[in-house]
Design an enzyme around this catalytic site. Structure first.
Site: not given
Ligand code: BG6
Ligand code: MG
Length: 218
Positions: A10, A12
């Protein structure tokens, strides 16, 4: 018993601490709408797509809004998020990631990114880690977010490995569930009290070695 061939990460909260920026941007949005979200509530948003996160937040605040307004709010949150990440660079890579990735390469394992974030490629570019992955699955390549296993099964498919030959690294409850649903060994990064479904839990990649993971997974 299976021979592990690939590690799926993953983004984030595992490679880089963008989880805090997602939280700050969502909190700002909730505050503008007249309510607040706690860190505890935020655990439910980790690994969840942008639109699904907004739905959870609006339900938490007791609001029902038309789709048009929701699209506007999601775009606003993303704008704030992009402002927060715009100054990121390789200094923002989480402790232990570089050492762990050099062990991964020495062990001859393949790597994939499995993130539901549509901003994942941008973040990888900013921190200089695009080349560290043999396959990149992001929010633009999937139709279902975590806890659906699609983001990880697509990664394994792209690497041409079986699902039981993969180890997933995740900081989110929804992500751990996605990895388990894919039939993979899952390493939870965070608290064992939160990531109860993970096969192995460590506080971060800094506190793990590839050898330890392989010994547990194989
Ligand atoms: C995930 C995060 O990796 O991505 C979430 O943990 C986030 O918090 C999701 O909402 C979607 O991200 P983005 O950048 O497409 O808004
Ligand atoms: Mg994550």
């Amino acid at each position: 018993m299976s021979q592990i061939k690939a590690f799926l990460f993953d983004l984030d909260g595992v490679i880089v601490d963008t989880a805090i920026y997602h939280y700050q941007a969502w909190k700002r949005l909730a505050n503008e709408l007249g309510f607040d979200i706690s860190e505890e509530f935020n655990e439910r948003l980790k690994g969840v797509s942008r639109t699904e996160s907004l739905d959870l937040i609006l339900a938490h605040g007791g609001l029902t809004l038309p789709d048009e307004k929701k699209a506007e709010l999601a775009a606003q949150k993303n704008e704030w998020y992009l402002e927060l990440v715009s100054r990121m660079n390789s200094d923002d890579i989480l402790p232990g990631v570089a050492t762990f990735f050099s062990q991964v390469r020495k062990a001859g394992l393949q790597t994939a990114l499995g993130s539901v974030s549509k901003n994942a490629p941008l973040i990888l570019e900013r921190i200089g880690m695009t080349q560290a992955f043999d396959a990149i699955i992001d929010g633009t390549k999937i139709s279902k977010g975590k806890p659906d296993p699609e983001v990880f099964t697509k990664g394994a498919d792209e690497l041409e490995v079986n699902y039981n030959e993969c180890v997933v690294f995740e900081d989110a409850v929804a992500g751990v569930e996605a990895g388990k649903q894919a039939g993979m060994f899952v390493v939870g990064l965070g608290s064992a009290d939160v990531l109860t479904q993970a096969d192995l839990v460590a506080s971060s990649l800094e506190n793990l070695t590839v050898a330890e993971v392989l010994a547990r997974a194989e």
